[in-house]
Each structure stands twice: as C-alpha cells, then as structure tokens.
Design a protein around this motif. Structure first.
Motif, PDB file in Angstrom:
ATOM      1  N   GLN A  55       0.834  -1.197   0.000  1.00  8.24           N
ATOM      2  CA  GLN A  55       0.000   0.000   0.000  1.00  8.24           C
ATOM      3  C   GLN A  55       0.869   1.247   0.000  1.00  8.24           C
ATOM      4  O   GLN A  55       0.616   2.192  -0.737  1.00  8.24           O
ATOM      5  CB  GLN A  55      -0.937  -0.008   1.213  1.00  8.24           C
ATOM      6  CG  GLN A  55      -1.861   1.182   1.303  1.00  8.24           C
ATOM      7  CD  GLN A  55      -1.323   2.290   2.172  1.00  8.24           C
ATOM      8  OE1 GLN A  55      -0.691   2.055   3.200  1.00  8.24           O
ATOM      9  NE2 GLN A  55      -1.541   3.513   1.761  1.00  8.24           N
ATOM     10  N   GLU A  58       2.582   1.612  -3.394  1.00  3.64           N
ATOM     11  CA  GLU A  58       1.581   2.004  -4.398  1.00  3.64           C
ATOM     12  C   GLU A  58       1.253   3.487  -4.264  1.00  3.64           C
ATOM     13  O   GLU A  58       1.103   4.189  -5.246  1.00  3.64           O
ATOM     14  CB  GLU A  58       0.308   1.160  -4.234  1.00  3.64           C
ATOM     15  CG  GLU A  58      -0.648   1.238  -5.388  1.00  3.64           C
ATOM     16  CD  GLU A  58      -0.099   0.638  -6.672  1.00  3.64           C
ATOM     17  OE1 GLU A  58      -0.407   1.203  -7.737  1.00  3.64           O
ATOM     18  OE2 GLU A  58       0.614  -0.362  -6.641  1.00  3.64           O
ATOM     19  N   LEU A 100     -12.975  -2.149  -7.909  1.00  5.66           N
ATOM     20  CA  LEU A 100     -11.526  -2.280  -8.083  1.00  5.66           C
ATOM     21  C   LEU A 100     -11.092  -1.571  -9.350  1.00  5.66           C
ATOM     22  O   LEU A 100     -11.748  -1.688 -10.383  1.00  5.66           O
ATOM     23  CB  LEU A 100     -11.124  -3.757  -8.204  1.00  5.66           C
ATOM     24  CG  LEU A 100     -11.291  -4.653  -6.992  1.00  5.66           C
ATOM     25  CD1 LEU A 100     -10.876  -6.078  -7.333  1.00  5.66           C
ATOM     26  CD2 LEU A 100     -10.502  -4.136  -5.801  1.00  5.66           C
ATOM     27  N   GLU A 103      -4.923  -0.905 -10.403  1.00  7.13           N
ATOM     28  CA  GLU A 103      -3.924  -0.947  -9.338  1.00  7.13           C
ATOM     29  C   GLU A 103      -4.410  -1.763  -8.147  1.00  7.13           C
ATOM     30  O   GLU A 103      -3.650  -2.561  -7.577  1.00  7.13           O
ATOM     31  CB  GLU A 103      -3.550   0.475  -8.899  1.00  7.13           C
ATOM     32  CG  GLU A 103      -2.829   1.278  -9.965  1.00  7.13           C
ATOM     33  CD  GLU A 103      -3.780   1.933 -10.980  1.00  7.13           C
ATOM     34  OE1 GLU A 103      -5.023   1.852 -10.814  1.00  7.13           O
ATOM     35  OE2 GLU A 103      -3.273   2.504 -11.955  1.00  7.13           O
ATOM     36  N   MET A 104      -5.666  -1.557  -7.767  1.00  5.42           N
ATOM     37  CA  MET A 104      -6.221  -2.294  -6.627  1.00  5.42           C
ATOM     38  C   MET A 104      -6.312  -3.787  -6.949  1.00  5.42           C
ATOM     39  O   MET A 104      -6.027  -4.625  -6.096  1.00  5.42           O
ATOM     40  CB  MET A 104      -7.608  -1.751  -6.261  1.00  5.42           C
ATOM     41  CG  MET A 104      -7.595  -0.311  -5.797  1.00  5.42           C
ATOM     42  SD  MET A 104      -6.540  -0.025  -4.368  1.00  5.42           S
ATOM     43  CE  MET A 104      -7.342  -1.027  -3.176  1.00  5.42           C
ATOM     44  N   VAL A 132      -7.587  -5.482   1.523  1.00 10.52           N
ATOM     45  CA  VAL A 132      -6.820  -4.566   0.672  1.00 10.52           C
ATOM     46  C   VAL A 132      -7.519  -3.210   0.602  1.00 10.52           C
ATOM     47  O   VAL A 132      -6.887  -2.166   0.788  1.00 10.52           O
ATOM     48  CB  VAL A 132      -6.613  -5.162  -0.741  1.00 10.52           C
ATOM     49  CG1 VAL A 132      -6.070  -4.119  -1.708  1.00 10.52           C
ATOM     50  CG2 VAL A 132      -5.674  -6.371  -0.677  1.00 10.52           C
ATOM     51  N   LEU A 133      -8.826  -3.204   0.364  1.00  7.76           N
ATOM     52  CA  LEU A 133      -9.558  -1.941   0.265  1.00  7.76           C
ATOM     53  C   LEU A 133      -9.488  -1.166   1.580  1.00  7.76           C
ATOM     54  O   LEU A 133      -9.379   0.064   1.570  1.00  7.76           O
ATOM     55  CB  LEU A 133     -11.015  -2.193  -0.122  1.00  7.76           C
ATOM     56  CG  LEU A 133     -11.262  -2.628  -1.558  1.00  7.76           C
ATOM     57  CD1 LEU A 133     -12.717  -3.015  -1.760  1.00  7.76           C
ATOM     58  CD2 LEU A 133     -10.843  -1.544  -2.541  1.00  7.76           C
ATOM     59  N   VAL A 136      -6.145   0.863   1.973  1.00 11.56           N
ATOM     60  CA  VAL A 136      -5.776   1.913   1.025  1.00 11.56           C
ATOM     61  C   VAL A 136      -6.722   3.101   1.211  1.00 11.56           C
ATOM     62  O   VAL A 136      -7.918   2.992   0.960  1.00 11.56           O
ATOM     63  CB  VAL A 136      -5.832   1.400  -0.434  1.00 11.56           C
ATOM     64  CG1 VAL A 136      -5.470   2.511  -1.401  1.00 11.56           C
ATOM     65  CG2 VAL A 136      -4.904   0.214  -0.607  1.00 11.56           C
ATOM     66  N   ASN A 139     -10.672   4.797  -0.450  1.00 10.22           N
ATOM     67  CA  ASN A 139     -11.516   3.762  -1.059  1.00 10.22           C
ATOM     68  C   ASN A 139     -12.707   3.408  -0.176  1.00 10.22           C
ATOM     69  O   ASN A 139     -13.191   2.280  -0.202  1.00 10.22           O
ATOM     70  CB  ASN A 139     -10.684   2.499  -1.318  1.00 10.22           C
ATOM     71  CG  ASN A 139      -9.714   2.691  -2.443  1.00 10.22           C
ATOM     72  OD1 ASN A 139     -10.113   2.971  -3.557  1.00 10.22           O
ATOM     73  ND2 ASN A 139      -8.434   2.572  -2.146  1.00 10.22           N
ATOM     74  N   TYR A 143     -14.908   0.084  -0.342  1.00 11.41           N
ATOM     75  CA  TYR A 143     -14.872  -0.799   0.817  1.00 11.41           C
ATOM     76  C   TYR A 143     -16.291  -1.126   1.283  1.00 11.41           C
ATOM     77  O   TYR A 143     -16.615  -2.284   1.546  1.00 11.41           O
ATOM     78  CB  TYR A 143     -14.069  -0.149   1.958  1.00 11.41           C
ATOM     79  CG  TYR A 143     -14.106  -0.951   3.225  1.00 11.41           C
ATOM     80  CD1 TYR A 143     -13.218  -1.993   3.429  1.00 11.41           C
ATOM     81  CD2 TYR A 143     -15.040  -0.680   4.224  1.00 11.41           C
ATOM     82  CE1 TYR A 143     -13.249  -2.750   4.589  1.00 11.41           C
ATOM     83  CE2 TYR A 143     -15.086  -1.431   5.382  1.00 11.41           C
ATOM     84  CZ  TYR A 143     -14.190  -2.457   5.567  1.00 11.41           C
ATOM     85  OH  TYR A 143     -14.239  -3.207   6.709  1.00 11.41           O
TER      86      TYR A 143
END
Length: 159
Positions: A55, A58, A100, A103-104, A132-133, A136, A139, A143
């Motif tokens: 993360q 990125e 998504l 990148e995600m 993941v969401l 970051v 988002n 999410y």
C-alpha cells in the motif's frame, strides 16, 4: 490456516475498531491461546506487513498503469491454479462495477498469491479484497460496497 488468522485479526482488531496499538508479542500470545499454530501466525503477520508495504509503495509510486475498461488481465499459470473461474469472474465483476481499479486488482492479486494455500475459494478472495480496500485510503465507498457483497451471501444474494 493462515487465512483463518487473517480473518480473525481483521474481525477482531480492524473491523471492530479495537485498539490497534497492541504489542506484537501480546498479539502472538493471544493467537496462540486462540488455538492457531505458531508458524501460521508468523506467516499471517508477515503477510499483513507486506500488505502495508504494498500500500505504501503504491501510494508513492509515480508509475501510472493503464486502467481503461478495455484492458484485459491475462493470468499466469500459478494464478490460474489459485483462482478458479468464479474468483476470476468476481474480480472482473468488481472492476466493471468500479469497486476495483487496475492498481487495486493487482494489489489483491499480490496478496492472493502471497498466501500459502492450495485451498482457496471465492469467500477467501472476498476477504482479501476487503482487507486490501481497507488498507488503502480513499476507497471508503468501494470498501462499503465490497463489505455489502461479502455479507450478501448470508442474505441469499449473489453477485
């Protein structure tokens, strides 16, 4: 199993807004008391550290990846072995509905491939995407939608 530990940690400390400033030794002790294996605990904690590093890299990356809706993701043989057709279809669905971006999706793929398991299912993928969401910033709406999709199965709704 590593996935069980990740889900336990996510639900206990992240999803529940529990205190996150916990000593790693205390966390390991708690996970051992909960019945998890020491080696799996270590792997899960490393997996989470790698998610954080991913993360951060990125967020600081100046490289722009083409994220047009006309691009097609070609899966490697190892990825095809891990992700069945339902998982790949779900990833495509999430890209099409805007949960998504490119990148995600690649962050999700990195974390999916970072798991040491031969037993990977669509529900596992949904949890990975949610983790993941969550990690970051920016988002929140994606999410929330992913969270609804994760729990939709319990209500009898399919993607």
């Amino acid at each position: 199993m590593m996935m069980d530990i990740l889900m336990y940690l996510f639900e206990t400390y992240i999803y529940s807004d529990a205190e996150l400033q916990i000593n790693q030794d205390e966390l390991e002790d708690e996970l051992l008391r909960a019945g998890f294996d020491q080696q799996d605990i270590y792997k899960a904690l490393v997996w989470l550290e790698e998610l954080t590093e991913l993360q951060q890299s990125e967020a600081h990356s100046a490289i722009s990846v083409c994220s047009t809706s006309s691009s097609t993701r070609i899966y490697t043989e190892e990825e095809l072995d891990r992700l069945d057709i339902d998982c790949r279809g779900f990833l495509l669905f999430l890209e099409q509905v805007g949960v998504l971006n490119t990148e995600m999706r690649e962050m999700v793929m990195d974390r999916v491939m970072g798991l040491e398991t031969n037993d990977f299912e669509l529900d596992d993928l949904k949890w990975i995407i949610l983790m993941v969401l969550f990690n970051v910033p920016g988002n929140e709406s994606a999410y929330t939608l992913m969270e609804e999709l994760l729990y939709a199965k319990e209500q009898g709704v399919l993607h």
